[in-house]
Design an enzyme around this catalytic site. Structure first.
Site, PDB file in Angstrom:
ATOM      1  N   ARG A 112      59.539 -10.236  99.822  1.00 16.63           N
ATOM      2  CA  ARG A 112      60.473  -9.126 100.051  1.00 16.63           C
ATOM      3  C   ARG A 112      61.504  -9.541 101.076  1.00 16.63           C
ATOM      4  O   ARG A 112      61.168  -9.959 102.166  1.00 16.63           O
ATOM      5  CB  ARG A 112      59.734  -7.909 100.588  1.00 16.63           C
ATOM      6  CG  ARG A 112      58.373  -7.682  99.998  1.00 16.63           C
ATOM      7  CD  ARG A 112      57.571  -6.642 100.768  1.00 16.63           C
ATOM      8  NE  ARG A 112      58.166  -5.319 100.722  1.00 16.63           N
ATOM      9  CZ  ARG A 112      57.716  -4.289 101.437  1.00 16.63           C
ATOM     10  NH1 ARG A 112      56.697  -4.453 102.281  1.00 16.63           N
ATOM     11  NH2 ARG A 112      58.293  -3.121 101.339  1.00 16.63           N
ATOM     12  N   GLY A 121      67.870  -1.048  98.128  1.00 20.30           N
ATOM     13  CA  GLY A 121      68.112  -1.570  96.799  1.00 20.30           C
ATOM     14  C   GLY A 121      69.093  -2.723  96.712  1.00 20.30           C
ATOM     15  O   GLY A 121      69.463  -3.154  95.641  1.00 20.30           O
ATOM     16  N   MET A 123      68.633  -5.786  97.753  1.00 19.15           N
ATOM     17  CA  MET A 123      68.021  -7.097  97.548  1.00 19.15           C
ATOM     18  C   MET A 123      66.771  -6.921  96.716  1.00 19.15           C
ATOM     19  O   MET A 123      66.124  -5.895  96.756  1.00 19.15           O
ATOM     20  CB  MET A 123      67.660  -7.705  98.882  1.00 19.15           C
ATOM     21  CG  MET A 123      68.893  -8.097  99.632  1.00 19.15           C
ATOM     22  SD  MET A 123      68.458  -8.472 101.292  1.00 19.15           S
ATOM     23  CE  MET A 123      69.821  -7.762 102.139  1.00 19.15           C
ATOM     24  N   ARG A 345      61.193   3.114 107.845  1.00 16.84           N
ATOM     25  CA  ARG A 345      62.494   2.892 108.485  1.00 16.84           C
ATOM     26  C   ARG A 345      63.117   4.252 108.769  1.00 16.84           C
ATOM     27  O   ARG A 345      62.700   5.265 108.192  1.00 16.84           O
ATOM     28  CB  ARG A 345      63.414   2.072 107.582  1.00 16.84           C
ATOM     29  CG  ARG A 345      63.733   2.774 106.284  1.00 16.84           C
ATOM     30  CD  ARG A 345      64.638   1.951 105.378  1.00 16.84           C
ATOM     31  NE  ARG A 345      64.604   2.494 104.035  1.00 16.84           N
ATOM     32  CZ  ARG A 345      64.685   1.785 102.931  1.00 16.84           C
ATOM     33  NH1 ARG A 345      64.812   0.488 102.976  1.00 16.84           N
ATOM     34  NH2 ARG A 345      64.648   2.359 101.754  1.00 16.84           N
ATOM     35  N   HIS A 465      68.274   4.783  93.507  1.00 19.85           N
ATOM     36  CA  HIS A 465      69.410   4.049  94.073  1.00 19.85           C
ATOM     37  C   HIS A 465      70.636   4.952  94.209  1.00 19.85           C
ATOM     38  O   HIS A 465      71.245   5.059  95.272  1.00 19.85           O
ATOM     39  CB  HIS A 465      69.721   2.839  93.185  1.00 19.85           C
ATOM     40  CG  HIS A 465      70.907   2.049  93.648  1.00 19.85           C
ATOM     41  ND1 HIS A 465      72.166   2.233  93.116  1.00 19.85           N
ATOM     42  CD2 HIS A 465      71.020   1.116  94.602  1.00 19.85           C
ATOM     43  CE1 HIS A 465      73.007   1.427  93.730  1.00 19.85           C
ATOM     44  NE2 HIS A 465      72.338   0.730  94.646  1.00 19.85           N
ATOM     45  N   SER A 782     103.981   6.706 119.774  1.00 16.28           N
ATOM     46  CA  SER A 782     102.934   7.012 118.818  1.00 16.28           C
ATOM     47  C   SER A 782     102.905   5.837 117.852  1.00 16.28           C
ATOM     48  O   SER A 782     103.911   5.519 117.224  1.00 16.28           O
ATOM     49  CB  SER A 782     103.252   8.312 118.081  1.00 16.28           C
ATOM     50  OG  SER A 782     102.289   8.509 117.070  1.00 16.28           O
ATOM     51  N   CYS A 849      99.080   7.627 115.017  1.00  8.48           N
ATOM     52  CA  CYS A 849      99.172   8.656 113.985  1.00  8.48           C
ATOM     53  C   CYS A 849      99.041   8.065 112.590  1.00  8.48           C
ATOM     54  O   CYS A 849      99.366   8.702 111.618  1.00  8.48           O
ATOM     55  CB  CYS A 849     100.482   9.420 114.126  1.00  8.48           C
ATOM     56  SG  CYS A 849     101.927   8.380 113.898  1.00  8.48           S
ATOM     57  N   TYR A 869      95.650  10.023 122.760  1.00  6.47           N
ATOM     58  CA  TYR A 869      95.192  10.815 121.618  1.00  6.47           C
ATOM     59  C   TYR A 869      95.227   9.994 120.337  1.00  6.47           C
ATOM     60  O   TYR A 869      95.860   8.933 120.273  1.00  6.47           O
ATOM     61  CB  TYR A 869      96.042  12.082 121.462  1.00  6.47           C
ATOM     62  CG  TYR A 869      97.465  11.824 121.003  1.00  6.47           C
ATOM     63  CD1 TYR A 869      97.773  11.754 119.641  1.00  6.47           C
ATOM     64  CD2 TYR A 869      98.495  11.639 121.923  1.00  6.47           C
ATOM     65  CE1 TYR A 869      99.079  11.504 119.225  1.00  6.47           C
ATOM     66  CE2 TYR A 869      99.794  11.393 121.507  1.00  6.47           C
ATOM     67  CZ  TYR A 869     100.074  11.321 120.149  1.00  6.47           C
ATOM     68  OH  TYR A 869     101.342  11.068 119.740  1.00  6.47           O
TER      69      TYR A 869
END
Ligand code: ADP
Ligand code: MG
Ligand code: MG
Length: 901
Positions: A112, A121, A123, A345, A465, A782, A849, A869
């Site tokens: 595995r 899914g 591997m 997991r 999957h 900006s 922006c 910002y």
């Protein structure tokens, strides 16, 4: 000591402790532990941790990622790795009292793979390694089930064939399906030992035909020879972190009616509710549950079938959740009534579930509020904004009901393959909604899933999957709609007597699992959710970066406020001119030959523009509004050249005396005058305002008249006039002078002043290079990161998709620089310009922006370099707010962005 003349390799042979490539687990102890995800991969670390916690885990060993990286560097597996692996295999054989693929009780193992970040899914796993023509007989004898033994063997050949020998899976599936048909078997389980023996024989022929070799009969040798291929296969999909490989003794869920296999979650991954959640199948192995070959049974059923095992499983998984302090996604197998844990997991979840689980875990005292902030990926907040189907408007014909795998609603045209999805969906900015319809999805479908509006499968469960991947993507998905017969080959989907083909419209409801015929309307979601508010109230106090929205019209501004935008970072005025009642005036203005005529046309546009600004200023009461003066080249407002030429030619042929002809010819002449070879770099931005100052004047007048008008009504208005595409101080000075002059005129006329700023959009590398000079004229910057990315890379955003896939595949770029800000290049320009600009003007206000303003990674970068910002589309505002809060919180809390992976 004299200079060494020993050959290089001898020098390196100086004895030192060799790297530990292999970490053993079993017999109640593991050499690794849960923290070693880098070395052992997520799966290996989990197996080690569970073993150390005395949970029932089949023993085995993990070959750490360094072996894979070494292989990637040198192209071979070193003798030292070989030695350590032989040793580990021997140790496993001794512990089990078995020999790999030999004797009357042969040891079988699974191989595995598992990288640091688990990709469900992505591997492939090989089960039952160790079986061959001899050991299969021994297994049959020992288990007293020839059916079981041959079922295991055919699975091995199938998995080994596809993973290692790269034979298409469909080759095996065809053989298997044909056998089922021949034996009139409905389910895989209905095939008896004899039938399976025949399948094995035919599978071997498939191997021989495609791989030009026999299926290897010596398990040890086969593994040794094919390791390289295995690594190569997983290399393609893993990055330079490398992948660990787990070799683990098999346990068998296909050993009869007291055996089974399943997967589950400690909480509901779709809603976040506190409920044990999962699916299982009796007499099944490996991925049968997720592959959707048989429809799995809800895990709560297990309590009825095997109460003791169920109790044990609940106890173990609750312990795991407490231990990891996060919702677990686990795999288990029951072999003749005995439970084994195979994986755990942190589970993937929807955004709504992530918020709810975070809140619950804080209430339960499992995590702190600060930790909870990181339990939601900023992009996942999108879930709260996903549309729902409009149920009232139209007649609803439910074609089928599947499982609600990932919430939201999607309406689109059917496609049956990932490639067709990509083709039909078109480029990102002109996306056509498509629904990818498949029997089930596999990792090969990812590219199609990415572009599709929604995914629909006829098979598979909540952990298939399609379900897992779409939940991660935040994309609407319905799985296991068993009433649909999907044939990818024939390009059709049948439901009863109805046949649907590519291009037909369907509506999919990922919240209820319904598949509905035709094109329904969708309703926007309301983000006013009490859990979301609670969660954001924990995150927001950390945030230092402001979040604004890009909005051109009042309804967008209202939307933006509802999502918590703190102003408008980009209001594009040209969008205001495209309305049907305005475009004629715009065209008159463009057609005008003299300044006088131009001014006359602009005068008619003025009140319309003023009205828009009044609307936006009112909505943004108390927040700044950045308005950009006209940016696109003028020809964009005129009819297209080709269309005009056709229209003229038709008229000339049919009505040569038509009075319309003259007008059309004049327009065509103007269009030709305005034609540019490269409009992106053409007569646009501040260049227009410099050639035609009256345009800037009119816009400035509309802005200030609107501002004064609303201010008189008590609205707190903060206009910021933004000059686009400057590259020199002089350009900025020129346009700023026009704006300031008009402001003074309006204030004098109206006998009222308002606070305002004039600044610029930085979207050319030159502007970044001379930012200190430009800042002498500009009060704010900006960054227009879309154009700045185009001009820095020299990539056209509209054409990048021709080569971007190659770039990504070959690792030349890690991601689309138009989606995620390129920190090393474009990002450095942004940082440099900010620093230079602030040297000239210490209180320079700086934001971005571009599209990047709503991308979490880019937002994090903007926070790190100290921008004031970010501004993004209204629907990204929540995401940007959380990303900015997480960025600030991780500075403060010194936590490694402990996000849910
Ligand atoms: P993935 O990464 O796709 O989840 P896994 O390595 O977890 O792949 O394995 C695929 C399937 O095989 C899972 O259902 C897993 O539980 C099962 N499996 C893996 N190893 C064993 C084993 N030693 N015994 C029984 N089942 C196994
Ligand atoms: Mg797998
Ligand atoms: Mg797994």
């Amino acid at each position: 000591m004299s200079t060494s003349t020993m050959p290089q390799d001898k020098i390196h042979a100086v004895p030192s402790t060799p790297t530990q490539y292999i970490y053993f687990f079993g017999g109640g102890k593991a050499e690794g532990n849960g923290k070693m995800k880098d070395a052992l991969g997520g799966k290996g670390a989990g197996l080690a941790e569970m073993t150390n916690a005395a949970l029932p885990v089949p023993p085995g060993f993990t070959i750490q990622t360094e072996a894979c990286r070494e292989y990637m560097r040198s192209g071979k597996v070193s003798p030292e790795i070989d030695r350590q692996m032989d040793e580990a295999m021997h140790r496993l054989e001794t512990l089990q009292g078995q020999h790999l693929g030999r004797g009357d009780n042969p040891l079988l193992v699974s191989v595995r793979s598992g990288a640091k970040f688990s990709m469900p899914g992505m591997m492939d796993t090989i089960l039952n390694l160790g079986l061959n023509d001899q050991s299969v007989a021994a297994l049959a004898e020992r288990s007293k089930s020839a059916r079981f033994a041959y079922d295991s063997y055919r699975r091995l050949i199938q998995m080994f064939g596809s993973v290692v020998l790269e034979i298409p899976k469909s080759e095996f599936e065809e053989v298997f399906d044909a056998k089922k048909k021949q034996k009139k078997a409905k389910l895989d389980m209905d095939l008896d030992a004899k039938a399976l023996q025949e399948v094995v024989a035919e599978y071997k022929k498939v191997v021989k035909k495609h791989a030009k070799r026999d299926f290897p009969q010596d398990p040890r040798e086969s593994w040794e020879n094919d390791r390289a291929k295995y690594y190569r296969r997983i290399n393609n999909i893993s990055d330079d972190l490398g992948t660990a490989v787990n070799v683990q003794a098999m346990v068998f869920g296909n050993l009869g009616e007291t055996s089974g296999t399943g997967v589950g979650f400690t909480r509901n991954p779709a809603t976040g509710d506190r409920e044990f959640y999962g699916e299982f199948l009796m007499n099944a192995q490996g991925e049968d549950v997720v592959a959707g070959i048989r429809t799995p049974v809800p895990i709560l059923e297990l309590e009825r079938v095997m109460p003791k095992v169920y109790g044990e499983l609940r106890e173990i998984t609750s312990r795991l959740e407490k231990h990891y302090k996060d919702m677990q996604d686990f795999e288990f197998t029951i072999q003749e009534g005995r439970l084994y844990m195979l994986q755990t997991r942190n589970g993937k979840r929807t955004g709504r579930a992530a918020v709810r689980i975070g809140i619950h875990m804080v209430e339960e005292g499992l995590i702190t509020k600060e930790e909870a902030i990181f339990r939601v990926e900023p992009n996942q907040l999108y879930d709260f904004l996903v549309p729902r189907l409009d149920e009232k408007a139209s007649k609803i014909e439910v074609l089928a009901k599947g499982l609600p795998a990932s919430p939201g609603a999607a309406v689109g045209q059917i496609v049956f393959s990932a490639d067709a999805a990509v083709k039909k969906a078109g480029p990102a900015d002109k996306r056509v909604p498509v629904i990818l319809v498949r029997a089930e999805t596999t990792p090969e479908d990812i590219h199609g899933m990415q572009v599709a509006a929604g995914i629909l499968t006829s098979r598979g469960g909540m952990t298939s999957h399609a379900a897992v991947v779409t939940r991660g993507m935040g994309k609407c998905c319905v799985v296991g709609a068993g009433d649909l017969a999907v044939s990818e080959k024939d390009g059709e989907m049948r439901v009863g007597k109805q046949v649907f083909r590519e291009g037909d419209w369907i509506s999919v409801d990922g919240t209820t699992g319904r598949v509905i015929k035709g094109k329904l309307n969708t309703l926007a979601a309301s983000p006013d959710n009490s859990e979301l508010r609670t969660f954001m109230a924990w995150a927001e106090p950390f945030r230092t970066l402001r979040v604004r929205a890009n909005a051109d019209i009042p309804p967008d501004a209202i939307q933006a406020r509802a999502f918590g935008a703190e102003g408008i970072g980009l209001c594009r005025t040209e969008h205001m001119f495209f309305a049907t009642d305005r475009i004629p005036h715009m065209r008159t203005m463009i057609m005008a030959r003299t300044e006088k005529d131009r001014r006359a046309a602009l005068k008619r546009l003025l009140p319309m523009q003023r009205k828009d600004f009044i609307g936006i200023f009112r909505v943004m009461d108390g927040f700044p509004v950045t308005i950009r003066t006209l940016d696109p080249p003028l020809h964009e407002f005129l009819p297209r050249r080709e269309e005009l030429m056709v229209e003229i030619a038709v008229l000339e042929a049919t009505k040569p005396k038509s009075p319309k002809l003259k007008g059309l010819r004049t327009v065509l002449q103007r269009v030709e005058e305005l034609h540019e070879f490269n409009p992106m770099l053409g007569h646009r931005g501040c260049r227009l305002g410099i050639s035609y100052p009256e345009i800037t004047e009119m816009q400035a007048r509309a802005i200030f008249e609107a501002a004064v008008a609303v201010a008189q009504d008590g609205v707190k208005v903060l206009p910021e006039v933004m000059i686009p595409l400057t590259g020199t101080r002089q350009e900025m000075a020129n346009q700023a002078a026009v704006v300031r002059r008009v402001a003074d005129e309006v204030f004098a006329e109206k006998k009222k002043r308002v606070e305002y700023m004039v600044g610029t959009m930085i979207e050319l590398p030159r502007a970044a290079l001379v930012a200190d000079e430009i800042a002498q004229e500009a009060e704010f910057f900006s960054f227009g990161t879309n154009d700045l990315t185009q001009t820095t890379f020299g990539f056209s955003r509209d054409d990048i998709n021709k080569f971007l896939p190659d770039y990504i595949e070959q690792g030349i770029l890690k991601q689309d620089p138009f989606a995620v800000l390129d920190r090393e290049g474009v990002g450095q320009l942004v940082k440099m310009a900010t620093d230079k600009g602030r040297k000239s003007r210490s209180n320079l206000k700086v934001g971005i922006c571009g599209e990047h303003g709503g991308d979490p990674s880019s937002v994090e970068f903007c926070h790190q370099i100290g921008l004031n910002y970010v501004s993004c589309s209204p629907f990204r505002v929540l995401t940007a707010r959380l990303a900015a809060a997480q960025a600030a919180a991780s500075d403060k809390l010194k936590v490694e962005g402990g996000r849910t992976k």
